[in-house]
Design an enzyme around this catalytic site. Structure first.
Site, PDB file in Angstrom:
ATOM      1  N   THR A 179      49.221  25.813  28.571  1.00  0.00           N
ATOM      2  CA  THR A 179      50.394  25.091  28.082  1.00  0.00           C
ATOM      3  C   THR A 179      51.497  26.048  27.678  1.00  0.00           C
ATOM      4  O   THR A 179      51.275  27.241  27.545  1.00  0.00           O
ATOM      5  CB  THR A 179      50.028  24.240  26.858  1.00  0.00           C
ATOM      6  OG1 THR A 179      49.323  25.049  25.929  1.00  0.00           O
ATOM      7  CG2 THR A 179      49.174  23.073  27.271  1.00  0.00           C
TER       8      THR A 179
ATOM      9  N   THR B  90      34.509  32.589  36.953  1.00  0.00           N
ATOM     10  CA  THR B  90      35.815  32.969  37.479  1.00  0.00           C
ATOM     11  C   THR B  90      35.794  34.444  37.463  1.00  0.00           C
ATOM     12  O   THR B  90      36.355  35.117  36.631  1.00  0.00           O
ATOM     13  CB  THR B  90      36.992  32.540  36.637  1.00  0.00           C
ATOM     14  OG1 THR B  90      36.985  31.138  36.604  1.00  0.00           O
ATOM     15  CG2 THR B  90      38.299  32.975  37.265  1.00  0.00           C
TER      16      THR B  90
ATOM     17  N   GLU C 187      35.821  35.266  26.414  1.00  0.00           N
ATOM     18  CA  GLU C 187      36.908  34.776  25.569  1.00  0.00           C
ATOM     19  C   GLU C 187      36.447  34.388  24.174  1.00  0.00           C
ATOM     20  O   GLU C 187      35.668  33.470  23.997  1.00  0.00           O
ATOM     21  CB  GLU C 187      37.561  33.578  26.249  1.00  0.00           C
ATOM     22  CG  GLU C 187      38.361  33.989  27.470  1.00  0.00           C
ATOM     23  CD  GLU C 187      38.788  32.801  28.324  1.00  0.00           C
ATOM     24  OE1 GLU C 187      38.424  31.669  27.995  1.00  0.00           O
ATOM     25  OE2 GLU C 187      39.489  33.044  29.320  1.00  0.00           O
TER      26      GLU C 187
ATOM     27  N   THR D 135      42.812  38.965  33.884  1.00  0.00           N
ATOM     28  CA  THR D 135      43.554  37.771  33.437  1.00  0.00           C
ATOM     29  C   THR D 135      43.469  37.731  31.909  1.00  0.00           C
ATOM     30  O   THR D 135      44.258  38.385  31.249  1.00  0.00           O
ATOM     31  CB  THR D 135      42.992  36.473  34.070  1.00  0.00           C
ATOM     32  OG1 THR D 135      41.592  36.404  33.837  1.00  0.00           O
ATOM     33  CG2 THR D 135      43.270  36.451  35.563  1.00  0.00           C
TER      34      THR D 135
END
Lengths: 387, 387
Positions: B387, B179, B259, B146
């Site tokens: 978003t 995750t 991240e 991802t």
């Protein structure tokens, strides 16, 4: 008006040179009586500074004549020398005011692990005592600021008596209070038992539910002093009500000034079996960096919210994941554990205040916890603070 | 080599159009036997996706023939329709492979609260089954990414048998796994009881101690499949040892790719009374935004570290605050609860790896938890993600 709003108090704030900026850094609050009632609550951290160790003893007998506070150094993890410095500071205040050192609360805030410059501090205390003034509350509130951008003060008026207060804190706000120093004053006639009980109740639902970044500090202190100068005898409930109002106002001011925040977030959990369950779920949401970063991005990301709700163990909070509702600023974006109204209906960019409401559908209890969003400015301030 | 390193497995990764980028998003791993032993561990979150609900049932009888995985959507908070989609996906795999749908593990990762496009997904599964290849492990690893910047694979070789694996995850890594989707394969001869016990032990000390941002996900799944194709019978301990090595390698790869991180942080707690106490203290430190932001600023801020240690309750971890030692990259910056070596001796800027060691002086147990620093890039990625 700050701590000198109620009658029977003088205060001062002076620059002693503890801060390299030259800003005011020593504050003194004196209770001129006729009563000398005091009570305080402290951080629940097991690592605490010398001032907390000292002040816990001071308030244990319910008598407090003065509070001396300094910014520019927390005096935490400073060993016996640090404790001696705190003790000496209290003795110096006692000498100047002709009271007992055992009735002087000491509070320090700033960097951990550095000794305070004792001579500068004691000279500052002397200067503060000379500057004591029945209108000095505003200057005292300025002298306790660290990364705060504005002083925080409050004055809650009642019929013939009042509660005043000042607080500092702008980050590291978490249960167990925060890196928060707060002094409350009242001219009501009360006793130690009532003042202590009223203060504990007032902080439990206000300052203790501010959770800026989940980090519990080593120095948090909230003290209340009662002078009785109004001559108005109050009940515990009346005092509790006024203290709660004062603490709620200061709590909101702390959140609004939290380091680098662009949104103030109130997380309200309703439909909980117990208030404790509601608090636990609300805290789980306010602790989530993912939720806080999403709010910074003006994204009503209800998936991250229910993922955090799901981390609360069953023995802490009862709920059925398939019944969870989540509203953001009044729009029910999650209904019965799944998608509700379109997230596009939520306007977050135009509002500093964001209200997240989670309905557990498991009872009638509710609670609110306050936090801020996670922003670039937060990272910046907290990566550069001590270097 | 990934999941097709051990004998008896085929895999594939294809682009089904679930990701708007057009990158691969459907992976299939098939166990060709002769054994069809399977076991898995899942997130402890109470809010879980349809794939977790489904797959918990699949592994309960210890027989697994295949794992189908998709990125581009987590299928969480999607209600009965989401569960029907997961069920249909498993049935489709079963039809293509001529096995039972009840032996097909399903994993999904991506945004919460959106239904998967069922037709695209099923077409992707068909394409993946046509692409199955004994060398397809690398492509499968790519299809589950991802926000990962690189695929994560491992191949641990033993005498005559091996363990292979692939994982995805780069943020939201926390206890309860993350995750994180992870598929491990082995050609050893084993049974369900041994595979299950070995997997639980292996994940407990590795993947379950990665805590990137304290956020427990709704979809974490770590599955192990054993084909027995090597003909080599292994003991539970031998399997556990190889699985632990594989999981440790993947865990480090996940942390290294978290991240927006600029430092990998290992927090080791020694001198604890129990391993659980050591883990609790280490997690308290890895959860601190203030510590993580300080590391980003290359600041060995031991005050923030001991402040976090102090938040752990006495009934969870015994220690005397006045005895705490803290080292950062080998320099003991805090000694006996106070200042130790000068913090200037710590060089953090030149190293991605940061090692914080806390000595509680309360026993002989120890544990390590891994996390990352808190950076501007973390805030950016997680405020812009959906978003």
């Amino acid at each position: 008006m700050s701590v000198t709003g109620p009658r029977g108090f003088r205060a001062a704030g002076v620059a002693a040179g503890l801060k390299s900026s030259g800003d005011p850094d020593v504050a003194l609050v004196v209770n001129d009586g006729p009563l000398a009632v005091g009570a305080a609550v402290f951080t629940r951290n097991r690592v605490v500074g010398a001032p907390v160790l000292w002040s816990r003893q001071v308030v244990s007998d319910g008598v407090v004549h003065a509070v001396v506070l300094n910014s520019g150094g927390a005096n935490v993890a400073t060993g016996p020398q640090g404790f001696a410095d705190t003790h000496r500071t209290a003795e110096h205040v006692a000498d100047l005011l002709d009271v007992s050192a055992g009735d002087v609360v000491v509070c320090s805030t700033g960097l951990i692990g550095e000794l305070l410059p004792r001579d500068l501090l004691l000279d500052g205390v002397s200067a503060a005592s000379r500057a004591l003034d029945p209108d000095g509350g505003g200057r005292a509130a300025r002298a306790i600021m660290t990364t705060d951008s504005v002083p925080k003060t409050v004055h809650v008026r009642r019929e013939g008596w009042s509660v005043g207060g000042m607080a500092k804190g702008a980050g590291m706000l978490a249960p167990g209070l925060a890196t928060m120093l707060c002094v409350l004053t009242t001219d009501a006639v009360t006793d130690h038992a009532d003042a202590d009980a009223a203060l504990r109740h007032a902080t439990r639902t206000t300052l203790d539910r501010v959770d800026s970044d989940g980090c519990m500090s080593t120095s948090d202190t909230v003290a209340v002093l009662a002078s009785g100068a109004s001559g108005v005898q109050v009940t515990r409930l009346e005092l509790q009500d006024a203290l709660t109002e004062a603490c709620a106002t200061l709590a909101r001011a702390l959140v609004a000034d939290a380091e680098g925040a662009s949104h103030d977030i109130a997380v309200t959990v309703v439909g909980a079996e117990t208030e404790d369950a509601a608090v636990a779920v609300a805290r789980a949401v306010t602790r989530s960096n993912l939720v806080k970063a999403a709010v910074f991005g003006n994204d009503p990301n209800w998936g991250r919210i229910i993922a955090q709700v799901g981390t609360v163990p069953e023995d802490v909070a009862a709920f059925d994941p398939a019944q969870l509702d989540v509203s953001v600023n009044g729009v029910q974006v999650c209904r019965a554990g799944g998608r509700g109204e379109p997230r596009e209906l939520v306007d977050m960019a135009a509002h500093r205040d964001v209200h997240i409401e989670v309905d557990l559908h498991a009872g009638d209890a509710s609670a609110t916890v306050w936090t801020n969003d996670l922003t670039h400015a937060y990272v910046h301030e907290n990566s550069a603070y001590s270097t």
